[in-house]
Design a protein around this motif. Structure first.
Motif, PDB file in Angstrom:
ATOM      1  N   THR A  53       0.820  -1.206   0.000  1.00  0.00           N
ATOM      2  CA  THR A  53       0.000   0.000   0.000  1.00  0.00           C
ATOM      3  C   THR A  53       0.856   1.260   0.000  1.00  0.00           C
ATOM      4  O   THR A  53       0.358   2.351  -0.272  1.00  0.00           O
ATOM      5  CB  THR A  53      -0.928   0.019   1.226  1.00  0.00           C
ATOM      6  N   ALA A 136      -0.367  -2.268  -4.253  1.00  0.00           N
ATOM      7  CA  ALA A 136      -1.655  -2.860  -3.867  1.00  0.00           C
ATOM      8  C   ALA A 136      -2.702  -2.592  -4.942  1.00  0.00           C
ATOM      9  O   ALA A 136      -3.525  -3.467  -5.272  1.00  0.00           O
ATOM     10  CB  ALA A 136      -2.104  -2.288  -2.526  1.00  0.00           C
ATOM     11  N   TYR A 148      -8.200  -9.042   2.771  1.00  0.00           N
ATOM     12  CA  TYR A 148      -7.406  -8.459   3.842  1.00  0.00           C
ATOM     13  C   TYR A 148      -8.064  -8.763   5.178  1.00  0.00           C
ATOM     14  O   TYR A 148      -9.281  -8.976   5.259  1.00  0.00           O
ATOM     15  CB  TYR A 148      -7.307  -6.940   3.684  1.00  0.00           C
ATOM     16  N   ASP A 149      -7.266  -8.750   6.265  1.00  0.00           N
ATOM     17  CA  ASP A 149      -7.862  -8.888   7.588  1.00  0.00           C
ATOM     18  C   ASP A 149      -8.201  -7.505   8.132  1.00  0.00           C
ATOM     19  O   ASP A 149      -8.018  -6.479   7.463  1.00  0.00           O
ATOM     20  CB  ASP A 149      -6.947  -9.677   8.536  1.00  0.00           C
ATOM     21  N   SER A 150      -8.705  -7.451   9.361  1.00  0.00           N
ATOM     22  CA  SER A 150      -9.157  -6.195   9.946  1.00  0.00           C
ATOM     23  C   SER A 150      -8.016  -5.211  10.192  1.00  0.00           C
ATOM     24  O   SER A 150      -8.244  -4.023  10.385  1.00  0.00           O
ATOM     25  CB  SER A 150      -9.886  -6.465  11.271  1.00  0.00           C
ATOM     26  N   ASN A 151      -6.772  -5.706  10.182  1.00  0.00           N
ATOM     27  CA  ASN A 151      -5.607  -4.844  10.373  1.00  0.00           C
ATOM     28  C   ASN A 151      -4.963  -4.422   9.059  1.00  0.00           C
ATOM     29  O   ASN A 151      -3.895  -3.816   9.054  1.00  0.00           O
ATOM     30  CB  ASN A 151      -4.559  -5.558  11.239  1.00  0.00           C
ATOM     31  N   GLY A 152      -5.612  -4.749   7.950  1.00  0.00           N
ATOM     32  CA  GLY A 152      -5.060  -4.391   6.657  1.00  0.00           C
ATOM     33  C   GLY A 152      -3.991  -5.336   6.161  1.00  0.00           C
ATOM     34  O   GLY A 152      -3.252  -5.007   5.228  1.00  0.00           O
ATOM     35  N   LEU A 154      -2.616  -8.386   4.085  1.00  0.00           N
ATOM     36  CA  LEU A 154      -3.022  -9.099   2.881  1.00  0.00           C
ATOM     37  C   LEU A 154      -3.058 -10.597   3.149  1.00  0.00           C
ATOM     38  O   LEU A 154      -2.042 -11.196   3.503  1.00  0.00           O
ATOM     39  CB  LEU A 154      -2.052  -8.788   1.739  1.00  0.00           C
ATOM     40  N   CYS A 165      -4.925 -16.548   7.465  1.00  0.00           N
ATOM     41  CA  CYS A 165      -4.215 -15.307   7.199  1.00  0.00           C
ATOM     42  C   CYS A 165      -2.892 -15.310   7.954  1.00  0.00           C
ATOM     43  O   CYS A 165      -2.864 -15.128   9.174  1.00  0.00           O
ATOM     44  CB  CYS A 165      -5.052 -14.099   7.612  1.00  0.00           C
ATOM     45  N   ARG A 185       3.661  -5.826   5.884  1.00  0.00           N
ATOM     46  CA  ARG A 185       3.256  -4.856   6.882  1.00  0.00           C
ATOM     47  C   ARG A 185       4.339  -3.809   7.034  1.00  0.00           C
ATOM     48  O   ARG A 185       5.506  -4.052   6.799  1.00  0.00           O
ATOM     49  CB  ARG A 185       3.016  -5.547   8.235  1.00  0.00           C
TER      50      ARG A 185
END
Length: 221
Positions: A53, A136, A148-152, A154, A165, A185
Protein backbone atom coordinates in the motif's frame (compact mmCIF):
# COMPACT_ATOMS: atom_id res chain seq x y z
CA UNK A 1 39.54 -14.80 50.23
CA UNK A 2 42.64 -16.46 48.73
CA UNK A 3 43.73 -15.81 45.11
CA UNK A 4 42.90 -19.40 44.19
CA UNK A 5 39.34 -19.07 45.46
CA UNK A 6 38.95 -15.74 43.68
CA UNK A 7 40.03 -17.34 40.41
CA UNK A 8 37.66 -20.24 41.03
CA UNK A 9 34.66 -17.99 41.64
CA UNK A 10 35.52 -15.80 38.64
CA UNK A 11 35.77 -18.86 36.38
CA UNK A 12 32.46 -20.27 37.56
CA UNK A 13 30.65 -16.96 37.12
CA UNK A 14 32.15 -16.45 33.64
CA UNK A 15 31.09 -19.93 32.56
CA UNK A 16 27.55 -19.46 33.80
CA UNK A 17 27.30 -16.07 32.09
CA UNK A 18 28.30 -17.69 28.80
CA UNK A 19 25.54 -20.25 29.28
CA UNK A 20 23.09 -17.45 30.03
CA UNK A 21 24.00 -15.62 26.84
CA UNK A 22 23.58 -18.78 24.78
CA UNK A 23 20.31 -19.59 26.51
CA UNK A 24 18.97 -16.08 25.90
CA UNK A 25 19.61 -16.24 22.14
CA UNK A 26 16.43 -15.99 20.10
CA UNK A 27 14.79 -19.24 19.11
CA UNK A 28 14.73 -20.36 15.52
CA UNK A 29 12.35 -18.25 13.47
CA UNK A 30 8.83 -19.60 13.37
CA UNK A 31 7.28 -20.70 10.10
CA UNK A 32 4.32 -18.80 8.65
CA UNK A 33 2.08 -19.48 5.68
CA UNK A 34 1.76 -16.17 3.84
CA UNK A 35 2.17 -14.10 0.70
CA UNK A 36 5.63 -12.52 0.53
CA UNK A 37 6.25 -9.42 -1.59
CA UNK A 38 9.20 -8.98 -3.97
CA UNK A 39 10.43 -6.72 -6.76
CA UNK A 40 12.56 -7.61 -9.76
CA UNK A 41 15.91 -5.88 -9.47
CA UNK A 42 18.40 -6.30 -12.28
CA UNK A 43 18.45 -10.06 -12.73
CA UNK A 44 17.06 -11.37 -9.44
CA UNK A 45 14.25 -11.00 -6.96
CA UNK A 46 14.81 -8.55 -4.10
CA UNK A 47 12.74 -8.58 -0.94
CA UNK A 48 10.42 -5.60 -0.89
CA UNK A 49 11.21 -3.34 2.07
CA UNK A 50 7.92 -1.43 1.86
CA UNK A 51 4.38 -2.71 2.10
CA UNK A 52 2.27 -2.84 -1.09
CA UNK A 53 0.00 0.00 0.00
CA UNK A 54 3.06 2.26 0.38
CA UNK A 55 5.36 1.21 -2.45
CA UNK A 56 4.75 2.89 -5.82
CA UNK A 57 6.39 0.92 -8.64
CA UNK A 58 7.85 2.72 -11.62
CA UNK A 59 6.81 2.25 -15.20
CA UNK A 60 8.67 -0.84 -16.38
CA UNK A 61 8.87 -2.36 -12.91
CA UNK A 62 7.85 -5.90 -11.94
CA UNK A 63 6.22 -6.91 -8.65
CA UNK A 64 6.45 -10.51 -7.46
CA UNK A 65 4.31 -12.45 -5.00
CA UNK A 66 4.91 -15.91 -3.55
CA UNK A 67 2.66 -17.93 -1.26
CA UNK A 68 4.64 -20.36 0.86
CA UNK A 69 5.53 -21.52 4.34
CA UNK A 70 8.50 -19.33 5.20
CA UNK A 71 10.24 -17.99 8.29
CA UNK A 72 9.05 -14.66 9.59
CA UNK A 73 11.34 -11.83 8.55
CA UNK A 74 11.09 -11.46 4.79
CA UNK A 75 14.54 -11.98 3.27
CA UNK A 76 14.51 -15.70 4.05
CA UNK A 77 11.02 -16.14 2.61
CA UNK A 78 10.47 -18.24 -0.49
CA UNK A 79 10.97 -16.22 -3.68
CA UNK A 80 8.75 -16.39 -6.74
CA UNK A 81 9.93 -19.30 -8.85
CA UNK A 82 9.60 -17.44 -12.15
CA UNK A 83 11.97 -14.87 -13.62
CA UNK A 84 10.51 -11.45 -14.29
CA UNK A 85 11.47 -10.02 -17.65
CA UNK A 86 9.33 -6.90 -18.16
CA UNK A 87 9.58 -7.13 -21.95
CA UNK A 88 8.18 -10.67 -21.87
CA UNK A 89 5.35 -9.80 -19.48
CA UNK A 90 4.31 -6.42 -20.89
CA UNK A 91 5.83 -6.37 -24.36
CA UNK A 92 2.48 -7.00 -26.05
CA UNK A 93 0.69 -4.34 -23.98
CA UNK A 94 0.77 -0.93 -25.68
CA UNK A 95 1.78 2.17 -23.75
CA UNK A 96 -0.93 4.64 -22.78
CA UNK A 97 -0.59 8.37 -22.26
CA UNK A 98 -0.44 9.28 -18.56
CA UNK A 99 -0.42 5.67 -17.38
CA UNK A 100 2.27 3.15 -16.51
CA UNK A 101 2.78 -0.54 -17.17
CA UNK A 102 3.83 -2.80 -14.30
CA UNK A 103 4.52 -6.51 -14.63
CA UNK A 104 3.18 -8.85 -11.96
CA UNK A 105 4.35 -12.39 -11.20
CA UNK A 106 2.11 -14.59 -9.06
CA UNK A 107 3.53 -17.81 -7.63
CA UNK A 108 0.87 -19.66 -5.63
CA UNK A 109 3.40 -22.09 -4.19
CA UNK A 110 3.23 -25.85 -3.91
CA UNK A 111 0.79 -28.32 -2.42
CA UNK A 112 3.14 -28.65 0.56
CA UNK A 113 2.71 -24.92 1.24
CA UNK A 114 -1.08 -25.05 1.10
CA UNK A 115 -3.57 -25.78 3.85
CA UNK A 116 -5.38 -28.48 1.91
CA UNK A 117 -6.24 -26.43 -1.19
CA UNK A 118 -4.86 -27.04 -4.66
CA UNK A 119 -2.72 -24.03 -5.56
CA UNK A 120 -3.28 -22.45 -8.98
CA UNK A 121 -0.40 -22.46 -11.44
CA UNK A 122 2.08 -19.63 -11.66
CA UNK A 123 1.05 -16.76 -13.86
CA UNK A 124 2.07 -13.30 -14.98
CA UNK A 125 0.07 -10.22 -15.86
CA UNK A 126 0.68 -6.70 -17.11
CA UNK A 127 -1.17 -3.96 -15.25
CA UNK A 128 -1.88 -0.62 -16.89
CA UNK A 129 -2.56 1.83 -14.07
CA UNK A 130 -2.26 5.52 -13.20
CA UNK A 131 1.28 6.74 -12.66
CA UNK A 132 0.81 7.13 -8.89
CA UNK A 133 -0.75 3.70 -8.33
CA UNK A 134 0.68 1.64 -5.47
CA UNK A 135 1.57 -2.03 -5.71
CA UNK A 136 -1.65 -2.86 -3.87
CA UNK A 137 -3.62 -1.06 -6.59
CA UNK A 138 -1.58 -2.80 -9.27
CA UNK A 139 -2.38 -6.17 -7.69
CA UNK A 140 -6.09 -5.38 -7.38
CA UNK A 141 -6.16 -4.61 -11.11
CA UNK A 142 -4.79 -7.95 -12.28
CA UNK A 143 -5.55 -10.46 -9.50
CA UNK A 144 -8.92 -9.89 -7.82
CA UNK A 145 -10.39 -10.73 -5.44
CA UNK A 146 -7.95 -9.71 -2.71
CA UNK A 147 -8.68 -10.50 0.91
CA UNK A 148 -7.41 -8.46 3.84
CA UNK A 149 -7.86 -8.89 7.59
CA UNK A 150 -9.16 -6.19 9.95
CA UNK A 151 -5.61 -4.84 10.37
CA UNK A 152 -5.06 -4.39 6.66
CA UNK A 153 -2.92 -7.51 6.33
CA UNK A 154 -3.02 -9.10 2.88
CA UNK A 155 -4.39 -12.62 3.27
CA UNK A 156 -5.37 -13.81 -0.21
CA UNK A 157 -4.61 -12.99 -3.84
CA UNK A 158 -7.03 -14.04 -6.60
CA UNK A 159 -9.09 -15.65 -3.85
CA UNK A 160 -6.22 -17.90 -2.73
CA UNK A 161 -6.18 -19.17 -0.08
CA UNK A 162 -9.87 -19.27 0.75
CA UNK A 163 -9.25 -19.04 4.49
CA UNK A 164 -6.51 -18.28 6.97
CA UNK A 165 -4.22 -15.31 7.20
CA UNK A 166 -0.48 -15.60 7.84
CA UNK A 167 -0.99 -18.67 10.01
CA UNK A 168 1.93 -19.53 12.25
CA UNK A 169 2.87 -23.19 12.10
CA UNK A 170 3.77 -25.21 15.17
CA UNK A 171 6.33 -27.98 15.47
CA UNK A 172 3.96 -30.46 13.85
CA UNK A 173 3.33 -28.18 10.87
CA UNK A 174 -0.13 -27.17 12.09
CA UNK A 175 -1.33 -23.58 12.43
CA UNK A 176 -1.04 -22.13 15.92
CA UNK A 177 -3.21 -19.42 17.43
CA UNK A 178 -0.66 -16.66 16.79
CA UNK A 179 -0.27 -14.99 13.39
CA UNK A 180 1.90 -12.20 12.06
CA UNK A 181 3.40 -11.14 8.79
CA UNK A 182 6.32 -8.87 8.24
CA UNK A 183 6.51 -9.14 4.48
CA UNK A 184 3.50 -6.92 3.72
CA UNK A 185 3.26 -4.86 6.88
CA UNK A 186 4.88 -1.55 7.65
CA UNK A 187 5.16 -2.14 11.41
CA UNK A 188 7.59 -4.66 12.95
CA UNK A 189 6.39 -7.90 14.44
CA UNK A 190 5.80 -7.59 18.21
CA UNK A 191 8.33 -9.17 20.53
CA UNK A 192 7.49 -11.89 22.98
CA UNK A 193 6.45 -10.98 26.52
CA UNK A 194 7.00 -12.68 29.84
CA UNK A 195 10.03 -13.68 31.91
CA UNK A 196 12.86 -15.75 30.46
CA UNK A 197 12.99 -18.84 32.64
CA UNK A 198 16.48 -19.70 31.41
CA UNK A 199 17.87 -16.34 32.53
CA UNK A 200 16.10 -16.56 35.88
CA UNK A 201 17.39 -20.08 36.45
CA UNK A 202 20.90 -19.00 35.50
CA UNK A 203 20.80 -16.12 37.96
CA UNK A 204 19.76 -18.48 40.73
CA UNK A 205 22.65 -20.79 39.79
CA UNK A 206 25.17 -17.94 39.91
CA UNK A 207 23.92 -16.96 43.36
CA UNK A 208 24.16 -20.53 44.62
CA UNK A 209 27.68 -20.99 43.29
CA UNK A 210 28.86 -17.73 44.80
CA UNK A 211 27.41 -18.71 48.17
CA UNK A 212 29.12 -22.07 47.94
CA UNK A 213 32.45 -20.41 47.22
CA UNK A 214 32.09 -18.15 50.25
CA UNK A 215 31.25 -21.19 52.41
CA UNK A 216 34.41 -22.93 51.16
CA UNK A 217 36.52 -19.92 52.12
CA UNK A 218 35.05 -19.78 55.62
CA UNK A 219 35.51 -23.52 56.12
CA UNK A 220 39.23 -23.28 55.27
CA UNK A 221 39.90 -20.49 57.82
Amino acid sequence: MTPAVVRFVAGVVAGVLILLVLGAAPAQAAGYRYWSFWKWSGSAWAYQQQGPTVYVPQDGGVDGWRFAVSPDGGRDAARPGTDADFATICGATPEQQGRKRVGVVLDFGTAADSAGETPPGRRTACAVVPGNASSAEVLATVAPPLRYDSNGLLCAIAGYPKSGCADQLGAAGQPSSEATLVAVRDDPAPGSDGPDLGVIGGAVLVTALAAGAVWQVRRRR
